[in-house]
Design an enzyme around this catalytic site. Structure first.
Site, PDB file in Angstrom:
ATOM      1  N   CYS A 178      24.699  73.194  31.745  1.00  0.00           N
ATOM      2  CA  CYS A 178      23.607  72.216  31.652  1.00  0.00           C
ATOM      3  C   CYS A 178      22.923  72.011  33.000  1.00  0.00           C
ATOM      4  O   CYS A 178      21.730  71.797  33.075  1.00  0.00           O
ATOM      5  CB  CYS A 178      24.139  70.896  31.127  1.00  0.00           C
ATOM      6  SG  CYS A 178      25.569  70.337  32.051  1.00  0.00           S
TER       7      CYS A 178
ATOM      8  N   LYS B  54      34.259  65.134  17.559  1.00  0.00           N
ATOM      9  CA  LYS B  54      33.775  66.303  16.816  1.00  0.00           C
ATOM     10  C   LYS B  54      33.301  67.350  17.820  1.00  0.00           C
ATOM     11  O   LYS B  54      32.261  67.215  18.437  1.00  0.00           O
ATOM     12  CB  LYS B  54      32.619  65.951  15.876  1.00  0.00           C
ATOM     13  CG  LYS B  54      32.394  67.092  14.882  1.00  0.00           C
ATOM     14  CD  LYS B  54      30.991  67.304  14.448  1.00  0.00           C
ATOM     15  CE  LYS B  54      30.090  68.004  15.399  1.00  0.00           C
ATOM     16  NZ  LYS B  54      30.363  69.448  15.623  1.00  0.00           N
TER      17      LYS B  54
ATOM     18  N   ILE C  48      34.126  82.997  16.004  1.00  0.00           N
ATOM     19  CA  ILE C  48      33.808  84.408  16.276  1.00  0.00           C
ATOM     20  C   ILE C  48      34.007  84.720  17.753  1.00  0.00           C
ATOM     21  O   ILE C  48      33.563  83.970  18.624  1.00  0.00           O
ATOM     22  CB  ILE C  48      32.354  84.705  15.834  1.00  0.00           C
ATOM     23  CG1 ILE C  48      32.296  84.590  14.305  1.00  0.00           C
ATOM     24  CG2 ILE C  48      31.892  86.088  16.295  1.00  0.00           C
ATOM     25  CD1 ILE C  48      30.933  84.578  13.726  1.00  0.00           C
TER      26      ILE C  48
ATOM     27  N   GLY D  36      25.047  67.395  24.664  1.00  0.00           N
ATOM     28  CA  GLY D  36      24.405  68.472  23.907  1.00  0.00           C
ATOM     29  C   GLY D  36      22.942  68.570  24.275  1.00  0.00           C
ATOM     30  O   GLY D  36      22.537  68.171  25.375  1.00  0.00           O
TER      31      GLY D  36
ATOM     32  N   GLU E 186      14.690  74.787  29.208  1.00  0.00           N
ATOM     33  CA  GLU E 186      16.056  75.276  29.398  1.00  0.00           C
ATOM     34  C   GLU E 186      16.268  76.562  28.579  1.00  0.00           C
ATOM     35  O   GLU E 186      15.948  76.604  27.402  1.00  0.00           O
ATOM     36  CB  GLU E 186      17.025  74.195  28.894  1.00  0.00           C
ATOM     37  CG  GLU E 186      18.467  74.527  29.154  1.00  0.00           C
ATOM     38  CD  GLU E 186      19.399  73.410  28.658  1.00  0.00           C
ATOM     39  OE1 GLU E 186      19.281  73.004  27.495  1.00  0.00           O
ATOM     40  OE2 GLU E 186      20.245  72.960  29.448  1.00  0.00           O
TER      41      GLU E 186
ATOM     42  N   SER F  63      18.075  63.089  21.022  1.00  0.00           N
ATOM     43  CA  SER F  63      16.992  62.216  20.585  1.00  0.00           C
ATOM     44  C   SER F  63      17.259  61.716  19.155  1.00  0.00           C
ATOM     45  O   SER F  63      17.081  60.525  18.853  1.00  0.00           O
ATOM     46  CB  SER F  63      15.685  63.017  20.683  1.00  0.00           C
ATOM     47  OG  SER F  63      14.659  62.342  20.068  1.00  0.00           O
ATOM     48  N   LYS F  64      17.752  62.637  18.284  1.00  0.00           N
ATOM     49  CA  LYS F  64      18.097  62.223  16.912  1.00  0.00           C
ATOM     50  C   LYS F  64      19.195  61.156  16.932  1.00  0.00           C
ATOM     51  O   LYS F  64      19.126  60.167  16.200  1.00  0.00           O
ATOM     52  CB  LYS F  64      18.667  63.436  16.149  1.00  0.00           C
ATOM     53  CG  LYS F  64      17.651  64.216  15.382  1.00  0.00           C
ATOM     54  CD  LYS F  64      18.390  65.182  14.453  1.00  0.00           C
ATOM     55  CE  LYS F  64      17.670  66.504  14.423  1.00  0.00           C
ATOM     56  NZ  LYS F  64      18.470  67.613  13.970  1.00  0.00           N
TER      57      LYS F  64
ATOM     58  N   GLU G 197      24.517  62.970  27.555  1.00  0.00           N
ATOM     59  CA  GLU G 197      24.478  63.986  28.625  1.00  0.00           C
ATOM     60  C   GLU G 197      23.739  65.174  28.035  1.00  0.00           C
ATOM     61  O   GLU G 197      24.275  65.869  27.165  1.00  0.00           O
ATOM     62  CB  GLU G 197      25.904  64.415  28.996  1.00  0.00           C
ATOM     63  CG  GLU G 197      26.764  63.325  29.553  1.00  0.00           C
ATOM     64  CD  GLU G 197      26.358  62.913  30.956  1.00  0.00           C
ATOM     65  OE1 GLU G 197      25.612  63.666  31.619  1.00  0.00           O
ATOM     66  OE2 GLU G 197      26.782  61.832  31.375  1.00  0.00           O
TER      67      GLU G 197
HETATM   68  P1  NAD Z   1      23.614  70.832  20.317  1.00  0.00           P
HETATM   69  O1  NAD Z   1      22.778  69.631  20.553  1.00  0.00           O
HETATM   70  O2  NAD Z   1      23.101  71.878  19.407  1.00  0.00           O
HETATM   71  O3  NAD Z   1      25.042  70.420  19.737  1.00  0.00           O
HETATM   72  C1  NAD Z   1      25.895  69.549  20.431  1.00  0.00           C
HETATM   73  C2  NAD Z   1      26.831  68.889  19.453  1.00  0.00           C
HETATM   74  O4  NAD Z   1      26.088  68.066  18.559  1.00  0.00           O
HETATM   75  C3  NAD Z   1      27.618  69.861  18.569  1.00  0.00           C
HETATM   76  O5  NAD Z   1      28.923  69.391  18.399  1.00  0.00           O
HETATM   77  C4  NAD Z   1      26.850  69.795  17.253  1.00  0.00           C
HETATM   78  O6  NAD Z   1      27.627  70.136  16.132  1.00  0.00           O
HETATM   79  C5  NAD Z   1      26.453  68.339  17.224  1.00  0.00           C
HETATM   80  N1  NAD Z   1      25.304  68.022  16.364  1.00  0.00           N
HETATM   81  C6  NAD Z   1      24.263  68.808  16.029  1.00  0.00           C
HETATM   82  N2  NAD Z   1      23.407  68.137  15.214  1.00  0.00           N
HETATM   83  C7  NAD Z   1      23.916  66.896  15.057  1.00  0.00           C
HETATM   84  C8  NAD Z   1      23.488  65.733  14.351  1.00  0.00           C
HETATM   85  N3  NAD Z   1      22.357  65.712  13.631  1.00  0.00           N
HETATM   86  N4  NAD Z   1      24.248  64.623  14.430  1.00  0.00           N
HETATM   87  C9  NAD Z   1      25.386  64.615  15.161  1.00  0.00           C
HETATM   88  N5  NAD Z   1      25.844  65.691  15.826  1.00  0.00           N
HETATM   89  C10 NAD Z   1      25.119  66.815  15.790  1.00  0.00           C
HETATM   90  O7  NAD Z   1      23.938  71.429  21.755  1.00  0.00           O
HETATM   91  P2  NAD Z   1      24.770  72.753  22.092  1.00  0.00           P
HETATM   92  O8  NAD Z   1      23.893  73.916  21.792  1.00  0.00           O
HETATM   93  O9  NAD Z   1      26.116  72.681  21.481  1.00  0.00           O
HETATM   94  O10 NAD Z   1      24.981  72.603  23.653  1.00  0.00           O
HETATM   95  C11 NAD Z   1      24.086  73.043  24.579  1.00  0.00           C
HETATM   96  C12 NAD Z   1      23.296  71.889  25.143  1.00  0.00           C
HETATM   97  O11 NAD Z   1      24.199  70.936  25.729  1.00  0.00           O
HETATM   98  C13 NAD Z   1      22.390  72.319  26.267  1.00  0.00           C
HETATM   99  O12 NAD Z   1      21.135  71.714  26.122  1.00  0.00           O
HETATM  100  C14 NAD Z   1      23.093  71.798  27.519  1.00  0.00           C
HETATM  101  O13 NAD Z   1      22.242  71.580  28.598  1.00  0.00           O
HETATM  102  C15 NAD Z   1      23.747  70.566  27.017  1.00  0.00           C
HETATM  103  N6  NAD Z   1      24.883  70.185  27.876  1.00  0.00           N
HETATM  104  C16 NAD Z   1      24.754  69.098  28.703  1.00  0.00           C
HETATM  105  C17 NAD Z   1      25.793  68.737  29.557  1.00  0.00           C
HETATM  106  C18 NAD Z   1      25.653  67.560  30.485  1.00  0.00           C
HETATM  107  O14 NAD Z   1      26.654  67.150  31.066  1.00  0.00           O
HETATM  108  N7  NAD Z   1      24.480  66.995  30.677  1.00  0.00           N
HETATM  109  C19 NAD Z   1      26.975  69.474  29.551  1.00  0.00           C
HETATM  110  C20 NAD Z   1      27.079  70.561  28.694  1.00  0.00           C
HETATM  111  C21 NAD Z   1      26.022  70.904  27.859  1.00  0.00           C
END
Ligand code: NAD
Length: 493
Positions: free
Chosen positions: A288, A179, A25, A232, A387, A238-239, A254
């Site tokens: 992040c 992914k 989207i 993420g 955050e 944590s999961k 990260e």
């Molecule tokens: P998210 O944790 O919701 O998703 C991240 C990724 O994990 C996605 O590809 C998602 O599809 C996947 N995912 C979700 N559930 C999963 C599971 N059960 N098993 C495996 N994969 C799974 O995070 P987001 O909303 O996409 O990103 C934002 C977050 O990322 C923020 O908290 C941000 O601070 C962090 N971030 C950190 C850095 C860093 O370098 N430290 C950089 C960019 C973003």
């Protein structure tokens, strides 16, 4: 818009086994710009097996670093050749302003070039002699690629975050299943096309868009995966750690942050306002390492607030493709709800909103939001502690350096921090005192592929970028030889 309903597995484009798709989207007008193929466990299994085969029996890990570097440089060249198209695609998928997207794509190419250099250089030091305390033995340490890497990335810097994992992993000789986030998958599929053009051997890079729980979870659980490299949120990280614990998989994380910026009263006012704004409004605050908690020393506070609000009012909000726009729409409806919810909660918790936080006039469609500036934010409220991941800044005043450092460090996160002062000794002292993996002095956010990136505390484990990000993808093996002429003589005398 071209079709994005396929997955890249084992050097071929395939339809998802279950035939499912999800929409991409455009956040600037909420229209569907593509239907993206949604991988499920069956596709993940095929991709992991292809990556396993390519690692165990293919040429990739057995090539010299120089040979691999050639492929990485071709990928970098392929990215640069379509820089404008990729940047526009990122704008349409994520909403960020075009100049920011151009910067991201240049950095993505730069990341492949950087790790090409490291791969080439590592040919010169294939092993390291280890000095032993006992005679009769010689030992050496050799580095070997860790194996099949499951790379999972977020939506805020879609192609760039993918490169931070794919480039060092394949430079090291690993094979990868990536992914990308289901929120922004399009440039990841373009990366797959570029890898194909660069003639990366089948199975070395596999790219599968999909929903977290349907594709990400089976990827991390797959027994043939050796390492999970994740960027993420903290809850997902944590999961993943729990999943990795089942099979003792190597894991690097990260995660999120709530990073402080400390501004002392000897700062140049204009510089302070510029970096404060860059620290939280760049990339819509969906960063992040955003310095979303700002501590301003009392004497400078009144003037700084006046200038900050003045500049925030001028900030041009709109479609990222328009000239002069500095704040695009938030990435999607869920993020819009999360950020506006955090603003409402901040007000309820006693923080004072001095500017913004509303939908801008005239932008009725799309996930647009004015930057929000809060002051006197209570230390114990969510707006100060959690955050938000949007253009929302929480500001407090402080009197002494000691107080500023205490408040800055009082956080579960430790990704980044920044300090601004003309007193460079003080900056250095504060930089050492802050509990975070990345510290900026007299700036906030500039990121370099050469320097280590990662967090303390709940912000993560391990480091990306630089040589540290390369190390992430190696195992270290010791090879020890008995070289004495004398029999060992323990059992057989
Ligand atoms: P998210 O944790 O919701 O998703 C991240 C990724 O994990 C996605 O590809 C998602 O599809 C996947 N995912 C979700 N559930 C999963 C599971 N059960 N098993 C495996 N994969 C799974 O995070 P987001 O909303 O996409 O990103 C934002 C977050 O990322 C923020 O908290 C941000 O601070 C962090 N971030 C950190 C850095 C860093 O370098 N430290 C950089 C960019 C973003």
């Amino acid at each position: 818009m071209k079709s994005y309903n396929h997955l890249y597995i084992n050097g071929r484009w395939t339809q998802p086994v279950k035939g499912q798709t999800f929409p991409a989207i455009d956040p600037s007008d909420e229209t569907v710009i593509a239907e993206v193929g949604a991988a499920t466990a069956e596709d993940v299994d095929a991709a992991v097996k292809a990556a396993r085969e390519a690692f165990d029996h293919g040429p990739w890990p057995r090539m010299s670093g120089k040979e691999r570097a050639g492929y990485l440089r071709r990928i970098a060249g392929g990215i640069r050749a379509r820089l404008n198209d990729l940047a526009e695609l990122e704008v349409r998928d994520n909403g960020k302003p075009l100049p920011e997207a151009v910067w991201d794509i240049e950095d993505t190419a730069g990341c492949f070039d950087f790790y090409a250099d490291l791969a080439e250089r590592s040919d010169a030091q294939p092993e390291r002699a280890v000095e032993l305390s006992m005679e009769g033995f010689v030992s050496k340490a050799v580095k070997e690629p860790v194996g099949v890497v499951a790379a999972i990335t977020p939506w805020n810097f879609p192609m760039l975050m993918a490169s931070w994992k794919v480039a060092p992993a394949i430079a090291a000789g690993c094979t990868v299943v990536l992914k990308p986030s289901e929120v922004t998958s399009l440039t990841a599929l373009e990366m797959a096309a570029i890898c194909e053009e660069a003639e990366i051997p089948p199975g070395v890079v596999n790219i599968l868009p999909g929903i977290g729980i349907e594709a990400g979870a089976p990827l991390t659980e797959h027994p043939l995966v050796d390492k999970i490299a994740f960027t993420g949120s903290v809850p997902t990280g944590s999961k993943l750690m729990k999943v990795a614990a089942q099979d003792i998989k190597n894991v690097s994380l990260e995660l999120g942050g709530k990073s402080p910026l400390i501004i002392f009263d000897d700062c140049d006012l204009e510089d302070a306002v510029e970096w404060l704004m860059f620290g939280i409004f760049w990339n819509k605050g969906e960063v992040c390492s955003a310095t979303s908690r700002v501590l301003v020393q009392e004497n400078l506070y009144p003037k700084l607030m006046e200038r900050l609000v003045e500049e925030a009012r001028k900030l041009k909000i709109g479609n990222g493709m328009q000239d002069g726009v500095l704040l695009g729409p938030l990435v999607n409806a869920a993020q819009y709800e999360k950020v506006t919810g955090a603003i409402e909660a901040g007000k309820r918790d006693g923080a004072t909103l001095v500017y913004g936080g509303e939908r801008p006039a005239g932008l009725e469609k799309g996930y647009y939001l004015e930057p929000a500036i809060f002051v006197d934010v209570p230390e114990d409220c969510d707006l100060w502690k959690e955050e938000v991941f949007g253009p929302v800044v929480a500001i407090r005043r402080f009197a002494t350096e000691e107080e500023a450092v205490r408040v800055a460090n009082d956080s579960e996160y430790g990704l980044a921090g920044a300090v601004m002062s003309k007193d460079l000794e003080r900056c250095e002292r504060v930089a050492r005192d802050l509990q975070a993996g990345i510290i900026w002095i007299n700036c906030s956010q500039p990121t370099f592929v050469e320097a280590p990136w990662g967090g303390y505390k709940k912000s993560g484990i391990g480091r990306e970028l630089g040589e540290w990000g390369y190390e992430n993808y190696f195992e270290t093996k010791q090879i020890t030889s008995y070289v004495s002429d004398k029999p060992w003589g323990w059992f057989i005398k």
